[in-house]
Enzyme design. Structure first.
Site: not given
Lengths: 301, 301
Positions: A60, A62, A64-65, A140, A210, A268
């Protein structure tokens, strides 16, 4: 199969923790799964050859990914890459990467192929003779997919003693491994099961991050060899997990138990907890074969 | 003034080298200059409080100078920042950051103010009572600006012995420091120069990266206290410098010498050279007071 954890912490990179990224070494593929900021440095630290990565799966959008992806692609340009790179991820990823490259007045000299995803159902996104990859639709705060990597069953194992005993010519071996019976010169049929044994059970790996606790995915995960499932929180912060659409360690374990997974790997983690062991303890009350992801850890299975 | 080098290597981040980013501590401002991938981790390693950064100056939109910015901004969101953040950089930077935030379905809860630049002439982009910041138009493969940070002259220094000798009331001190003469009760005028001395010479710092050798900037840099100038290459690779629009160490020194700079700091090294000392040696043949930037190094001046 080998899994290399490049980063397994939630939120933002810190001096000694990295956001999500991992490499799955499966049937001669190096699949990169998620690409948080700093992933290219982690790849270098683990001496993973950039050239061997031909497929990148993003869960996804975000940061941090996936905030490490533009830099990784820019580095591939500098390294003079020529082989195609396939990027699988939510709709919008192409526009983002394309804009960043355009602003730098650069473009790749290799084919950069985006496979944009928007389905809410599991999809086959990659397949060759040995592996297939399906999306696992998750739930998510933004559109998110996990990925299920499955080895295809290999040929049956030839019983050399048996084929020699029946004096079967080598030219039949391939057919026998593929499950065929054999007609001897004597006119006798030898059934395949007398000449072969079952091949090794095909490996499979599911990456689920996530996501809020989503028992709906259990059906798709039935019998999975290894499940990586996010566990951002512990049960004591279940309300936060619901609010932010993340899972607790116990919930991850419930998914693993429901699917009858061979092994569960947690990751995570929120950095609010000092000691990761508490995640494992909580999960093991439900699913004993639980391991902890840690940055730099390598799992062989 | 204090300059903290967070990263000073060209191209891509590696296990032990960081792309361009630095923090200038000047008159109670912490100005962040460029923001390559990994900058937020470098900020944490140097224990620099994110909240103190209110102004970020981006030179150009190559990844090694700004791919750390989306992640840094996302982290500020997670930290619950409320104070405004000002970002100065080439036109396009707003679209890029906005798109990345939008794809993550997030937005800042603090005012994020973009100051997009497109002029080819020096511009005043920031000013308060104590500091002003001008762009330094550079010549690189994409639109690029350096930045010139200048302290404003402070008030004149009061000569306490002199004002006591003339029995001057305290209420006049402020005017005297601002350069005014004083009329005594006796009707006598005391000239300001009898009561004050010159204030400290205002500090100034120029950041010039990335750029081909551009003597045209020397006029704007006249008398600058400290000049950071990129030196991606040595003279032996001058052809590469021209081709990629970068500078050699000797060319950086020629800019410093031409401007009569107080000190030259080299940086943005190509990783092709094993030992940084060769850069300093080459520059010192033209400009003796040359220092080397290194990741983590702090310059006080």
């Amino acid at each position: 199969m080998k899994l290399i954890i490049l980063g397994c912490y939630s939120a933002t990179p810190r001096a000694f923790t990295n956001p999500t990224s991992q490499v799955l070494d499966i049937q001669n593929h190096l699949f990169l799964i998620d690409c948080g900021e700093g992933t290219q440095v982690q790849l270098r630290k683990h001496r993973i050859k950039f050239a061997r990565i031909r497929h990148i799966f993003i869960s996804h959008l975000h940061g941090d990914h996936f905030f490490g992806l533009p830099g990784l692609i820019s580095t591939l340009v500098l390294l003079g890459r020529e082989a195609p790179l396939h990027v699988y991820g939510p709709k919008g990823i192409k526009e983002a990467i394309t804009l960043l490259l355009k602003l730098g007045n650069s473009w790749t000299n290799f084919p950069l192929v985006f496979h944009e995803l928007s389905s809410r159902e599991p999809q086959l996104v990659f397949e060759d003779e040995k592996v297939e990859v399906h999306t696992i639709p998750l739930d998510h705060r933004v559109y998110t997919n996990g990925y299920l990597f499955r080895e295809k069953p290999g040929p049956r194992k030839l019983d050399i003693d048996a084929v020699l005993r029946y004096n079967i010519d080598r030219c039949y071996y391939r057919n026998i491994k593929n499950g065929r019976d054999v007609l001897l010169d004597t006119g006798e049929w030898i059934s395949n099961e007398k000449l072969t044994s079952d091949p090794p059970v095909p490996g499979s790996y599911a990456f689920c991050s996530d996501t809020v606790y989503k028992p709906g995915i259990i059906g798709q995960l039935k019998g999975v060899g290894v499940l990586y499932h996010e566990s951002t929180f512990l049960e004591e912060h279940k309300d936060l997990a619901v609010k932010t659409k993340h899972s607790t360690a116990k919930q991850a374990a419930e998914i693993a138990a429901g699917a009858g997974a061979g092994k569960l790997i947690l990751g995570h983690y929120s950095v609010r907890y000092g000691n990761l062991e508490v995640f494992r303890e909580e999960a093991r009350t439900v699913f004993p074969d639980t391991e902890l992801a840690e940055d730099g850890k390598v799992f062989d299975f």
